[in-house]
Write a protein that holds these residues in place. Structure first.
Motif, mmCIF file in Angstrom:
data_model
loop_
_atom_site.group_PDB
_atom_site.id
_atom_site.type_symbol
_atom_site.label_atom_id
_atom_site.label_comp_id
_atom_site.label_asym_id
_atom_site.label_seq_id
_atom_site.Cartn_x
_atom_site.Cartn_y
_atom_site.Cartn_z
ATOM 1 N N GLY A 4 -19.403 13.686 -5.545
ATOM 2 C CA GLY A 4 -19.821 12.384 -6.071
ATOM 3 C C GLY A 4 -18.662 11.638 -6.699
ATOM 4 N N VAL A 5 -17.869 12.346 -7.498
ATOM 5 C CA VAL A 5 -16.698 11.742 -8.128
ATOM 6 C C VAL A 5 -15.674 11.352 -7.074
ATOM 7 C CG1 VAL A 5 -14.798 12.149 -9.734
ATOM 8 C CG2 VAL A 5 -17.074 13.053 -10.241
ATOM 9 N N THR A 6 -15.470 12.228 -6.090
ATOM 10 C CA THR A 6 -14.509 11.949 -5.023
ATOM 11 C C THR A 6 -14.901 10.700 -4.248
ATOM 12 O OG1 THR A 6 -13.948 14.292 -4.792
ATOM 13 C CG2 THR A 6 -13.448 12.855 -2.927
ATOM 14 N N THR A 7 -16.176 10.587 -3.916
ATOM 15 C CA THR A 7 -16.648 9.412 -3.180
ATOM 16 C C THR A 7 -16.455 8.136 -3.986
ATOM 17 O OG1 THR A 7 -18.316 10.780 -2.072
ATOM 18 C CG2 THR A 7 -18.617 8.387 -2.003
ATOM 19 N N ALA A 8 -16.817 8.196 -5.268
ATOM 20 C CA ALA A 8 -16.673 7.016 -6.124
ATOM 21 C C ALA A 8 -15.212 6.596 -6.254
ATOM 22 C CB ALA A 8 -17.267 7.303 -7.506
ATOM 23 N N LEU A 9 -14.332 7.561 -6.479
ATOM 24 C CA LEU A 9 -12.913 7.244 -6.616
ATOM 25 C C LEU A 9 -12.326 6.730 -5.304
ATOM 26 C CD1 LEU A 9 -11.675 10.240 -8.807
ATOM 27 C CD2 LEU A 9 -12.023 7.870 -9.519
ATOM 28 N N ALA A 10 -12.774 7.287 -4.179
ATOM 29 C CA ALA A 10 -12.271 6.843 -2.877
ATOM 30 C C ALA A 10 -12.667 5.391 -2.621
ATOM 31 C CB ALA A 10 -12.804 7.743 -1.769
ATOM 32 N N ILE A 11 -13.888 5.040 -2.938
ATOM 33 C CA ILE A 11 -14.352 3.672 -2.696
ATOM 34 C C ILE A 11 -13.597 2.684 -3.560
ATOM 35 C CG2 ILE A 11 -16.330 2.119 -2.904
ATOM 36 C CD1 ILE A 11 -18.101 4.544 -2.224
ATOM 37 N N ILE A 12 -13.467 2.982 -4.846
ATOM 38 C CA ILE A 12 -12.793 2.045 -5.746
ATOM 39 C C ILE A 12 -11.302 1.960 -5.423
ATOM 40 C CG2 ILE A 12 -12.152 3.596 -7.625
ATOM 41 C CD1 ILE A 12 -13.851 0.198 -8.078
ATOM 42 N N THR A 13 -10.708 3.064 -4.970
ATOM 43 C CA THR A 13 -9.300 3.036 -4.564
ATOM 44 C C THR A 13 -9.112 2.202 -3.312
ATOM 45 O OG1 THR A 13 -8.937 5.245 -5.510
ATOM 46 C CG2 THR A 13 -7.302 4.440 -3.941
ATOM 47 N N PHE A 14 -10.022 2.336 -2.348
ATOM 48 C CA PHE A 14 -9.952 1.543 -1.119
ATOM 49 C C PHE A 14 -10.061 0.060 -1.428
ATOM 50 C CE2 PHE A 14 -11.866 -0.691 2.434
ATOM 51 C CZ PHE A 14 -11.094 -0.275 3.499
ATOM 52 N N ILE A 15 -11.000 -0.304 -2.281
ATOM 53 C CA ILE A 15 -11.170 -1.715 -2.632
ATOM 54 C C ILE A 15 -9.923 -2.250 -3.331
ATOM 55 C CG2 ILE A 15 -12.474 -3.311 -4.088
ATOM 56 C CD1 ILE A 15 -14.961 -1.658 -3.500
ATOM 57 N N GLY A 16 -9.357 -1.437 -4.245
ATOM 58 C CA GLY A 16 -8.145 -1.865 -4.934
ATOM 59 C C GLY A 16 -6.978 -2.045 -3.983
ATOM 60 N N ALA A 17 -6.833 -1.124 -3.017
ATOM 61 C CA ALA A 17 -5.742 -1.233 -2.044
ATOM 62 C C ALA A 17 -5.946 -2.435 -1.131
ATOM 63 C CB ALA A 17 -5.651 0.053 -1.215
ATOM 64 N N TRP A 18 -7.184 -2.694 -0.744
ATOM 65 C CA TRP A 18 -7.466 -3.839 0.121
ATOM 66 C C TRP A 18 -7.157 -5.153 -0.604
ATOM 67 C CZ3 TRP A 18 -9.295 -4.080 5.206
ATOM 68 C CH2 TRP A 18 -9.657 -5.350 5.652
ATOM 69 N N ASN A 19 -7.503 -5.240 -1.887
ATOM 70 C CA ASN A 19 -7.309 -6.475 -2.642
ATOM 71 C C ASN A 19 -5.893 -6.643 -3.180
ATOM 72 O OD1 ASN A 19 -9.958 -7.345 -2.304
ATOM 73 N ND2 ASN A 19 -10.677 -6.307 -4.155
ATOM 74 N N SER A 20 -5.069 -5.616 -3.062
ATOM 75 C CA SER A 20 -3.718 -5.692 -3.601
ATOM 76 C C SER A 20 -2.947 -6.854 -2.966
ATOM 77 C CB SER A 20 -2.989 -4.369 -3.362
ATOM 78 O OG SER A 20 -1.671 -4.442 -3.858
ATOM 79 N N PHE A 21 -2.278 -7.630 -3.798
ATOM 80 C CA PHE A 21 -1.555 -8.803 -3.284
ATOM 81 C C PHE A 21 -0.085 -8.818 -3.680
ATOM 82 C CE2 PHE A 21 0.114 -13.079 -4.047
ATOM 83 C CZ PHE A 21 0.034 -13.604 -2.761
ATOM 84 N N LEU A 22 0.216 -8.577 -4.962
ATOM 85 C CA LEU A 22 1.576 -8.790 -5.451
ATOM 86 C C LEU A 22 2.598 -7.955 -4.704
ATOM 87 C CD1 LEU A 22 3.550 -10.095 -7.384
ATOM 88 C CD2 LEU A 22 2.983 -8.336 -9.088
ATOM 89 N N TRP A 23 2.383 -6.616 -4.632
ATOM 90 C CA TRP A 23 3.374 -5.774 -3.975
ATOM 91 C C TRP A 23 3.459 -6.043 -2.472
ATOM 92 C CZ3 TRP A 23 7.701 -3.591 -4.350
ATOM 93 C CH2 TRP A 23 8.134 -2.683 -3.385
ATOM 94 N N PRO A 24 2.343 -6.091 -1.724
ATOM 95 C CA PRO A 24 2.459 -6.432 -0.297
ATOM 96 C C PRO A 24 3.107 -7.784 -0.063
ATOM 97 C CG PRO A 24 0.305 -5.488 -0.749
ATOM 98 C CD PRO A 24 0.964 -5.712 -2.080
ATOM 99 N N PHE A 25 2.890 -8.726 -0.957
ATOM 100 C CA PHE A 25 3.495 -10.056 -0.828
ATOM 101 C C PHE A 25 5.010 -9.984 -0.944
ATOM 102 C CE2 PHE A 25 5.014 -13.983 -2.879
ATOM 103 C CZ PHE A 25 4.673 -14.903 -1.899
ATOM 104 N N LEU A 26 5.489 -9.113 -1.827
ATOM 105 C CA LEU A 26 6.932 -9.007 -2.033
ATOM 106 C C LEU A 26 7.618 -8.215 -0.928
ATOM 107 C CD1 LEU A 26 7.045 -8.301 -5.887
ATOM 108 C CD2 LEU A 26 7.571 -10.444 -4.716
ATOM 109 N N VAL A 27 6.962 -7.192 -0.421
ATOM 110 C CA VAL A 27 7.623 -6.280 0.516
ATOM 111 C C VAL A 27 7.418 -6.686 1.977
ATOM 112 C CG1 VAL A 27 5.753 -4.623 0.922
ATOM 113 C CG2 VAL A 27 8.127 -3.823 0.801
ATOM 114 N N SER A 28 6.479 -7.614 2.242
ATOM 115 C CA SER A 28 6.203 -8.045 3.618
ATOM 116 C C SER A 28 6.622 -9.501 3.794
ATOM 117 C CB SER A 28 4.716 -7.895 3.948
ATOM 118 O OG SER A 28 4.308 -6.559 3.820
ATOM 119 N N THR A 29 7.639 -9.713 4.599
ATOM 120 C CA THR A 29 8.081 -11.076 4.903
ATOM 121 C C THR A 29 7.812 -11.447 6.350
ATOM 122 O OG1 THR A 29 10.315 -10.254 5.385
ATOM 123 C CG2 THR A 29 9.883 -10.992 3.133
#
Length: 277
Positions: free
Chosen positions: A193-218
């Motif tokens: 249960g904990v693993t599933t919850a952490l996996a989902i919230i981590t996936f959402i955070g990685a999908w919404n990430s902007f600052l670092w992908p913006f800097l490293v992807s030109t």
């Protein structure tokens, strides 16, 4: 009399909650409605809650004239890899800190706690320099590596592994199980249960990430969807409907994931809030 006061207070609170919910949701509604309007109607003065002319031109433009398919693939790959590695490393590290006794264990634990208090934005320059030196600019690996630093996952796993009765570990050791087998067959299944919850919230955070992908992807070929939508632009002014259509398409997978796994997302947020508290 007291019952009437309580009933009135409850209704007043419900109305206030409804009003706040409408205020919160209105920008989302306005953005969605704007994507269904022709551009000339978007810039017209006045407040039109519904389009006078319904059209999908903004979505058609984004889907046919941009590399949104490539951006989607990049986001899916990056988010899945980040989620898998973060959960795996967090579980292994949490298990080691919780169940194993080794030299430097206390120092490692305090290092994890200390890193939890450092905002990731403070490490952006260091990350960029390292990725540049390693030749990982404009690569999936360059986007993924800095996003693997998620100490809260380690802390949550350690807390839950600490709560597992020691008898299970001792029984497995008597049966001759190795540490890896104990982790995979005893401790990890107790925390799905904990693993599933952490996996989902981590996936959402990685999908919404902007600052670092913006800097490293030109290059548009390596951009994630959150960065790619910034490339939806016109030579003759801003096209609001098209920009918002790109934003809606970028947020759609996360919105669907949240609706499907709402209970798990809420659980993960509560776990993180408990750690911070």
């Amino acid at each position: 009399m007291n019952i009437q006061k309580i009933d009135f207070a409850g209704r007043l609170f419900s109305l206030l909650t409804l009003a706040l919910a409408i205020i919160w949701a209105f920008p989302l509604y306005w953005a969605l409605v704007t994507t269904l309007k022709p551009e000339f109607e978007v810039v017209q003065p006045g407040l039109n809650l519904l389009p006078k002319t319904w059209t999908l031109e903004a979505y058609t433009h984004v889907l046919t004239t941009t590399k949104i398919g490539v951006w989607y693939v990049n986001s899916i790959v990056v988010s899945l890899v980040v989620t898998f590695l973060v959960v795996l490393m967090g579980a292994l590290c949490g298990y080691a800190l919780s169940q194993l006794r080794f030299r430097g264990r206390t120092l490692l634990w305090f290092t994890v706690l200390a890193s939890f208090m450092v905002p990731i934005q403070a490490l952006i320059v260091t990350h960029f320099v390292l990725m540049s030196q390693f030749g990982l600019i404009n690569t999936w690996l360059g986007i993924v590596l800095p996003q693997l630093i998620v100490p809260v996952v380690v802390i949550v796993y350690k807390q839950f592994f600490d709560s597992v009765p020691k008898d299970f570990r001792e029984a497995a050791r008597v049966d001759g199980a190795s540490e890896l087998n104990i982790f995979l067959r005893v401790y990890l299944p107790m925390n799905w249960g904990v693993t599933t919850a952490l996996a989902i919230i981590t996936f959402i955070g990685a999908w919404n990430s902007f600052l670092w992908p913006f800097l490293v992807s030109t290059s548009e070929e390596t951009m994630t969807i959150t960065v790619g939508i910034t490339q939806v632009k016109e030579n003759f002014g801003v096209q609001y409907a098209r920009n918002l259509a790109a934003a809606v398409l970028a947020a759609l997978p996360v919105a669907i994931a949240y609706l499907i796994f709402q209970r798990r997302v809420t659980q993960a947020i509560m776990l993180s809030a408990g750690i911070k508290g």
